[in-house]
Design a protein around this motif. Structure first.
Motif, PDB file in Angstrom:
ATOM      1  N   THR A  25      -9.527   1.861 -11.563  1.00 52.75           N
ATOM      2  CA  THR A  25      -8.925   0.678 -10.962  1.00 52.75           C
ATOM      3  C   THR A  25      -8.425  -0.287 -12.023  1.00 52.75           C
ATOM      4  O   THR A  25      -8.852  -0.259 -13.169  1.00 52.75           O
ATOM      5  CB  THR A  25      -9.941  -0.083 -10.092  1.00 52.75           C
ATOM      6  OG1 THR A  25     -11.053  -0.455 -10.913  1.00 52.75           O
ATOM      7  CG2 THR A  25     -10.423   0.763  -8.934  1.00 52.75           C
ATOM      8  N   THR A  26      -7.508  -1.144 -11.611  1.00 55.08           N
ATOM      9  CA  THR A  26      -7.067  -2.298 -12.384  1.00 55.08           C
ATOM     10  C   THR A  26      -7.008  -3.455 -11.412  1.00 55.08           C
ATOM     11  O   THR A  26      -7.052  -3.266 -10.193  1.00 55.08           O
ATOM     12  CB  THR A  26      -5.671  -2.071 -12.996  1.00 55.08           C
ATOM     13  OG1 THR A  26      -4.720  -1.897 -11.913  1.00 55.08           O
ATOM     14  CG2 THR A  26      -5.647  -0.830 -13.894  1.00 55.08           C
ATOM     15  N   ASP A  27      -6.877  -4.659 -11.918  1.00 50.01           N
ATOM     16  CA  ASP A  27      -6.752  -5.814 -11.019  1.00 50.01           C
ATOM     17  C   ASP A  27      -5.513  -5.669 -10.136  1.00 50.01           C
ATOM     18  O   ASP A  27      -5.535  -6.015  -8.953  1.00 50.01           O
ATOM     19  CB  ASP A  27      -6.665  -7.108 -11.836  1.00 50.01           C
ATOM     20  CG  ASP A  27      -8.020  -7.540 -12.377  1.00 50.01           C
ATOM     21  OD1 ASP A  27      -9.041  -6.980 -11.932  1.00 50.01           O
ATOM     22  OD2 ASP A  27      -8.048  -8.437 -13.246  1.00 50.01           O
ATOM     23  N   MET A  69      -4.094  -2.894  -9.074  1.00 51.00           N
ATOM     24  CA  MET A  69      -4.325  -1.909  -8.026  1.00 51.00           C
ATOM     25  C   MET A  69      -5.268  -2.456  -6.962  1.00 51.00           C
ATOM     26  O   MET A  69      -5.054  -2.263  -5.757  1.00 51.00           O
ATOM     27  CB  MET A  69      -4.895  -0.625  -8.624  1.00 51.00           C
ATOM     28  CG  MET A  69      -5.261   0.436  -7.587  1.00 51.00           C
ATOM     29  SD  MET A  69      -3.900   0.848  -6.450  1.00 51.00           S
ATOM     30  CE  MET A  69      -2.784   1.693  -7.567  1.00 51.00           C
ATOM     31  N   GLU A  70      -6.306  -3.160  -7.372  1.00 49.31           N
ATOM     32  CA  GLU A  70      -7.225  -3.715  -6.381  1.00 49.31           C
ATOM     33  C   GLU A  70      -6.534  -4.751  -5.502  1.00 49.31           C
ATOM     34  O   GLU A  70      -6.801  -4.835  -4.305  1.00 49.31           O
ATOM     35  CB  GLU A  70      -8.455  -4.310  -7.068  1.00 49.31           C
ATOM     36  CG  GLU A  70      -9.397  -3.251  -7.610  1.00 49.31           C
ATOM     37  CD  GLU A  70     -10.802  -3.774  -7.828  1.00 49.31           C
ATOM     38  OE1 GLU A  70     -10.989  -5.009  -7.776  1.00 49.31           O
ATOM     39  OE2 GLU A  70     -11.705  -2.953  -8.042  1.00 49.31           O
ATOM     40  N   ALA A  71      -5.623  -5.522  -6.081  1.00 53.86           N
ATOM     41  CA  ALA A  71      -4.871  -6.487  -5.277  1.00 53.86           C
ATOM     42  C   ALA A  71      -3.986  -5.757  -4.277  1.00 53.86           C
ATOM     43  O   ALA A  71      -3.870  -6.153  -3.109  1.00 53.86           O
ATOM     44  CB  ALA A  71      -4.030  -7.380  -6.190  1.00 53.86           C
ATOM     45  N   SER A  72      -3.365  -4.658  -4.714  1.00 53.49           N
ATOM     46  CA  SER A  72      -2.519  -3.873  -3.819  1.00 53.49           C
ATOM     47  C   SER A  72      -3.340  -3.251  -2.696  1.00 53.49           C
ATOM     48  O   SER A  72      -2.921  -3.254  -1.528  1.00 53.49           O
ATOM     49  CB  SER A  72      -1.812  -2.773  -4.613  1.00 53.49           C
ATOM     50  OG  SER A  72      -1.069  -1.927  -3.756  1.00 53.49           O
ATOM     51  N   LEU A  73      -4.508  -2.717  -3.023  1.00 47.92           N
ATOM     52  CA  LEU A  73      -5.368  -2.116  -2.006  1.00 47.92           C
ATOM     53  C   LEU A  73      -5.879  -3.155  -1.010  1.00 47.92           C
ATOM     54  O   LEU A  73      -5.919  -2.909   0.204  1.00 47.92           O
ATOM     55  CB  LEU A  73      -6.548  -1.412  -2.670  1.00 47.92           C
ATOM     56  CG  LEU A  73      -6.221  -0.161  -3.491  1.00 47.92           C
ATOM     57  CD1 LEU A  73      -7.420   0.268  -4.320  1.00 47.92           C
ATOM     58  CD2 LEU A  73      -5.764   0.975  -2.586  1.00 47.92           C
ATOM     59  N   ALA A  74      -6.254  -4.319  -1.511  1.00 46.37           N
ATOM     60  CA  ALA A  74      -6.724  -5.383  -0.616  1.00 46.37           C
ATOM     61  C   ALA A  74      -5.602  -5.822   0.331  1.00 46.37           C
ATOM     62  O   ALA A  74      -5.831  -6.049   1.529  1.00 46.37           O
ATOM     63  CB  ALA A  74      -7.229  -6.569  -1.437  1.00 46.37           C
ATOM     64  N   ALA A  75      -4.386  -5.923  -0.210  1.00 45.78           N
ATOM     65  CA  ALA A  75      -3.246  -6.289   0.631  1.00 45.78           C
ATOM     66  C   ALA A  75      -2.944  -5.195   1.641  1.00 45.78           C
ATOM     67  O   ALA A  75      -2.571  -5.469   2.789  1.00 45.78           O
ATOM     68  CB  ALA A  75      -2.021  -6.570  -0.240  1.00 45.78           C
TER      69      ALA A  75
END
Length: 499
Positions: free
Chosen positions: A27-29, A31-37
């Motif tokens: 993960t990266t920040d 990617m995590e932002a994209s997944l959360a969205a």
């Protein structure tokens, strides 16, 4: 015993330490932002356009208690943009990237565009030329059409205490959040209750209980001669050169015994579920770790590949997309169930299915009726036995496993032969052949928090049903005794008159 069940639960619901490392691919920040969205966009889209929920209900149920490793990025997201006219939801997550977009189409539910795709990609989403409309809706009970309806007052009275306790957020797990409970016996609803804005026509995401529906669809396809579970999975990308994966059979996949690598946790396929990736790119890409059929490993990919194998075997996407509805769901009256797909047209049937509690009960009832519905056989004669029989390779601890169904074979107070579908956040279909009973529980339990204790609840339901049977037997005996006493009085009176 409790230690073993906890270990099994951790495997079953993919709630390990729930750190970012549990996801596939690192993960990266960003990617995590994209997944959360992606989580926010898809659940709002499905909640509104599939389930008919209000935004406050969705925020209370689907958007709270999410993966802890998403929470930090999720809390930084702006409000979702909801386009009612075009039936799509978008969530902005980065200044240099398009928003994450989920769009609704009838029959397909909500589909995510891949991360990085803008609205110009909406035209690539599959859609039905004509949606296979269901027959007239049955708003009665979750029954099979070959079942005689009888009033079962004893069951209703005895079941009230455990069913009520299932909603108190304490008895079967502190903080658990129950949305529905349905108990069906002899094909009739004998207990039914709802909460959290859910009712008998509100679909809820099944999460991994969808895997058991996938097995049911594969069974229906086998019944029609469309697929052979002992033939290698027909995945074109595997049928090349030296690729050993061509030896993996559909039976291996249904047993969670493909032998494929699926990382530390085979049930955190986040890039597929929340980043808009394709099934064929994510589920069928991994190498073999062990010989197929020799190891149990719970993995979303095995379920996804089994359904993909059906698609490739059918060779007709229109027939494939209509198959779940026309050949199974609509035939049993499960008209509020929707299988969602990726943008490439593959069903994400390891998790992304929305169904009402009654529809889930109908699936359980189909198994109690050995694959028959009315006068029509929908599943092969041996299919119910197949899915509930222990697979050759079993979990190291906890409950046993059949074919996309778990076996409730280590729970005190539960009859032998009980098997069940289960999914994240507390989704269950428990099938109890010994009592001709189906138990459904849907919930929004907090991921990483307490899990609903379905084994204990099932045991309490069994106790209640046995008590109802005992009460009925006692009442019958008392009635027969009274009738015999009355007859004896009449005989004595008649003899007295003769004398």
């Amino acid at each position: 015993m409790r230690t073993l069940r906890v270990a099994a639960a951790a495997l079953l619901f993919a709630v390990p330490a729930l750190m970012s490392a549990a996801q596939e691919g690192g993960t990266t920040d960003a990617m995590e932002a994209s997944l959360a969205a992606g989580w926010k966009a898809t659940f709002i889209c499905s909640g509104i356009f599939v389930a008919g929920q209000t935004l406050p209900e969705i925020e209370r149920n689907e958007l709270s208690g999410i993966y802890p490793d998403y929470q930090r990025q999720y809390d930084q997201l702006p409000e979702a943009e909801i386009d009612q006219a075009r039936q799509l939801v978008s969530v902005t997550y980065a200044p240099d990237m398009p928003p994450r977009i989920a769009a609704y189409r009838p029959g397909f539910g909500c589909t995510q565009l891949p991360a990085g795709a803008g609205e110009d990609a909406l035209g690539f989403l599959p859609r039905f030329a004509s949606w296979p409309a269901p027959p007239a809706q049955d708003r009665g009970s979750a029954i099979g059409s070959n079942v005689k309806i009888e009033l079962k007052i004893e069951e209703a009275e005895r079941l009230d205490p455990p069913v009520s306790a299932a909603f108190d957020e304490i008895t079967y797990g502190s903080g658990t959040r129950t949305a529905s409970v349905i108990v069906v016996r002899d094909g009739q609803v004998v207990a039914e209750r709802y909460d959290r804005g859910i009712d008998n026509e509100t679909p809820v995401r099944t999460w991994s209980a969808a895997k058991s529906l996938t097995a049911t669809l594969i069974g229906a396809a086998r019944r029609q001669g469309l697929i052979d579970i002992d033939y290698p999975a027909v995945i074109a990308d595997w049928n090349k050169g030296a690729d050993p994966r061509r030896a993996i059979t559909v039976r291996n996949l249904l047993h969670m015994a493909s032998g494929l690598d699926s990382g530390d946790s085979g049930s955190r396929t986040d890039r597929l579920y929340f980043a808009g990736a394709r099934v064929i790119d994510m589920a069928a890409k991994n190498s073999l770790e062990v010989e197929p059929g020799t190891r149990f490993k719970y993995a979303n990919n095995d379920t996804l590949i089994a359904m993909r194998a059906l698609r490739e075997a059918m060779k007709d996407d229109n027939l494939f997309h209509r198959f779940p509805y026309e050949k199974l769901l609509h035939k049993i009256g499960a008209v509020h169930t929707t299988l969602e797909i990726d943008w490439n047209g593959d069903f994400i049937s390891s998790s992304q299915v929305w169904a009402t509690g009654r529809d889930l009960a109908r699936i359980g009832q189909l198994y109690l009726q050995d694959g028959m519905w009315g006068n029509e056989r929908l599943l092969p004669e041996d299919w119910a036995e197949f899915v509930r029989s222990p697979a050759p390779a079993q979990p190291a601890a906890g409950d046993g496993y059949g074919a996309q169904f778990w076996l409730m074979n280590k729970s005190p107070g539960v009859p032998a032969g009980t098997f069940y579908a289960a999914g994240n956040r507390g989704q269950y279909i428990v099938i109890i052949p010994a009592l001709n009973t189906v138990v459904v529980r849907q919930g929004f339990d907090i991921i990483g928090g307490a899990q609903f204790e379905i084994d204990r609840f099932t045991a309490d339901v069994v106790t209640a049903l046995n008590a109802a049977d005992a009460e009925r037997v006692a009442e019958r005996a008392a009635t027969e005794a009274a009738a015999e006493a009355e007859a004896e009085v009449r005989r004595s009176t008649r003899i007295g008159r003769l004398n």
